[in-house]
Design a protein around this motif. Structure first.
Motif, short mmCIF file in Angstrom:
data_model
loop_
_atom_site.label_atom_id
_atom_site.label_comp_id
_atom_site.label_asym_id
_atom_site.label_seq_id
_atom_site.Cartn_x
_atom_site.Cartn_y
_atom_site.Cartn_z
N VAL A 1 0.86 -1.18 0.00
CA VAL A 1 0.00 0.00 0.00
C VAL A 1 0.90 1.23 0.00
CG1 VAL A 1 -1.75 1.29 1.27
CG2 VAL A 1 -1.84 -1.21 1.24
N THR A 2 0.75 2.07 -1.04
CA THR A 2 1.57 3.29 -1.13
C THR A 2 0.77 4.55 -0.83
OG1 THR A 2 1.19 3.42 -3.52
CG2 THR A 2 3.19 2.27 -2.78
N ALA A 3 -0.56 4.47 -0.92
CA ALA A 3 -1.38 5.65 -0.63
C ALA A 3 -2.80 5.22 -0.28
CB ALA A 3 -1.40 6.59 -1.82
N ILE A 4 -3.38 5.96 0.64
CA ILE A 4 -4.80 5.80 0.97
C ILE A 4 -5.43 7.16 0.71
CG2 ILE A 4 -6.47 5.30 2.79
CD1 ILE A 4 -4.31 3.52 4.08
N ASN A 5 -6.34 7.21 -0.27
CA ASN A 5 -6.90 8.47 -0.74
C ASN A 5 -8.20 8.88 -0.05
OD1 ASN A 5 -4.79 8.57 -2.58
ND2 ASN A 5 -5.95 7.51 -4.15
N VAL A 6 -8.68 8.08 0.91
CA VAL A 6 -9.94 8.37 1.59
C VAL A 6 -9.77 8.24 3.10
CG1 VAL A 6 -11.43 7.70 -0.34
CG2 VAL A 6 -10.67 5.97 1.30
N ASN A 7 -10.76 8.75 3.83
CA ASN A 7 -10.81 8.64 5.29
C ASN A 7 -12.15 8.04 5.68
OD1 ASN A 7 -8.29 10.04 5.91
ND2 ASN A 7 -9.33 11.85 5.13
N ASN A 8 -12.25 7.54 6.91
CA ASN A 8 -13.53 7.04 7.41
C ASN A 8 -14.56 8.16 7.34
OD1 ASN A 8 -12.47 4.55 7.98
ND2 ASN A 8 -12.18 4.94 10.15
N GLY A 9 -15.75 7.83 6.85
CA GLY A 9 -16.83 8.81 6.75
C GLY A 9 -16.90 9.54 5.43
N ASP A 10 -15.88 9.37 4.56
CA ASP A 10 -15.90 10.06 3.26
C ASP A 10 -16.97 9.46 2.35
OD1 ASP A 10 -13.78 11.60 4.05
OD2 ASP A 10 -12.32 10.74 2.65
N SER A 11 -17.62 10.32 1.58
CA SER A 11 -18.54 9.88 0.53
C SER A 11 -17.73 9.75 -0.75
CB SER A 11 -19.65 10.90 0.31
OG SER A 11 -20.46 10.98 1.45
N VAL A 12 -17.93 8.65 -1.47
CA VAL A 12 -17.17 8.43 -2.71
C VAL A 12 -18.11 8.07 -3.85
CG1 VAL A 12 -15.05 7.73 -1.53
CG2 VAL A 12 -16.74 6.01 -2.11
N LEU A 13 -17.67 8.36 -5.04
CA LEU A 13 -18.41 8.02 -6.25
C LEU A 13 -17.87 6.72 -6.82
CD1 LEU A 13 -18.56 11.51 -7.99
CD2 LEU A 13 -20.40 10.34 -6.76
N GLU A 14 -18.64 6.10 -7.70
CA GLU A 14 -18.18 4.90 -8.39
C GLU A 14 -16.94 5.24 -9.20
OE1 GLU A 14 -19.85 1.69 -11.68
OE2 GLU A 14 -21.21 3.11 -10.75
N GLY A 15 -15.92 4.38 -9.11
CA GLY A 15 -14.70 4.58 -9.88
C GLY A 15 -13.64 5.40 -9.17
N THR A 16 -13.92 5.88 -7.97
CA THR A 16 -12.94 6.66 -7.21
C THR A 16 -11.77 5.76 -6.79
OG1 THR A 16 -14.69 8.08 -6.36
CG2 THR A 16 -12.60 8.11 -5.17
N ASP A 17 -10.53 6.26 -6.97
CA ASP A 17 -9.36 5.53 -6.48
C ASP A 17 -9.33 5.62 -4.97
OD1 ASP A 17 -8.68 5.04 -9.07
OD2 ASP A 17 -7.04 6.50 -9.16
N LEU A 18 -9.49 4.49 -4.28
CA LEU A 18 -9.53 4.46 -2.83
C LEU A 18 -8.16 4.23 -2.21
CD1 LEU A 18 -12.72 2.22 -2.55
CD2 LEU A 18 -12.61 4.71 -2.45
N ILE A 19 -7.48 3.17 -2.66
CA ILE A 19 -6.18 2.79 -2.13
C ILE A 19 -5.27 2.45 -3.30
CG2 ILE A 19 -4.97 1.02 -0.78
CD1 ILE A 19 -7.44 0.84 0.99
N VAL A 20 -4.02 2.94 -3.25
CA VAL A 20 -3.05 2.69 -4.31
C VAL A 20 -2.09 1.60 -3.84
CG1 VAL A 20 -1.24 3.68 -5.75
CG2 VAL A 20 -3.23 5.06 -5.13
N ILE A 21 -1.94 0.58 -4.68
CA ILE A 21 -1.05 -0.55 -4.37
C ILE A 21 0.03 -0.61 -5.44
CG2 ILE A 21 -0.92 -3.06 -4.13
CD1 ILE A 21 -3.84 -2.99 -3.19
N GLU A 22 1.27 -0.74 -5.01
CA GLU A 22 2.40 -0.80 -5.94
C GLU A 22 2.91 -2.23 -6.03
OE1 GLU A 22 6.77 1.23 -6.46
OE2 GLU A 22 5.31 2.13 -5.14
#
Length: 142
Positions: free
Chosen positions: A121-142
């Motif tokens: 896991v190189t990045a986490i783009n969201v936090n607990n409670g965030d509203s997200v749309l379909e297709g949103t990058d949530l977590i980046v894995i290298e």
């Protein structure tokens, strides 16, 4: 006062519960013999806490994460719009294909979101409670 009849190993017992005080001590009669009984206190299960509503900006508009631009790294994407309930990994964690990385609430259902490949896991783009749309990058894995 409540009365009960119990049959235990073929023997009939008449039980009368007279009073229960605030310390969970009950006065009970079994076949006319008085007893003082301590009732075990049960612990209620801890309720699951969920965000009451989607977070909003000062203007009152909902905060919605937008899909980010494509990168060379693999990103776990939101399969449908919803609210992030729990993130199961941290930056730097190694994940396996099929491992649950976060929980997304959509349409009042909790959805486990899994990693689709092994990696770090190189990045986490969201936090607990965030509203997200379909297709949103949530977590980046290298």
């Amino acid at each position: 006062m409540k009365q009960y009849k119990y049959k235990i190993n073929g023997n009939l017992y008449k039980v009368t519960v007279n009073d229960i005080d605030e310390n969970n001590i009950a006065t009970v009669e079994v076949n006319g013999t008085p007893y003082t009984v301590e009732i075990e206190k049960t612990v209620a299960p801890k309720p699951v806490t969920r965000p009451a509503a989607a977070p909003k900006t000062e203007s009152g508009k909902p905060v919605v994460a937008r899909p980010t631009a494509a990168t060379n790294k693999y990103a776990v994407k939101s399969p449908l719009p919803g609210i992030i309930l729990d993130i199961k990994v941290k930056v730097g964690d190694t994940v396996k294909k099929g491992q649950t990385v976060l929980i997304l609430e959509a349409m009042k259902m909790e959805n486990n979101i899994h990693a689709e490949k092994d990696g770090k896991v190189t990045a986490i783009n969201v936090n607990n409670g965030d509203s997200v749309l379909e297709g949103t990058d949530l977590i980046v894995i290298e």
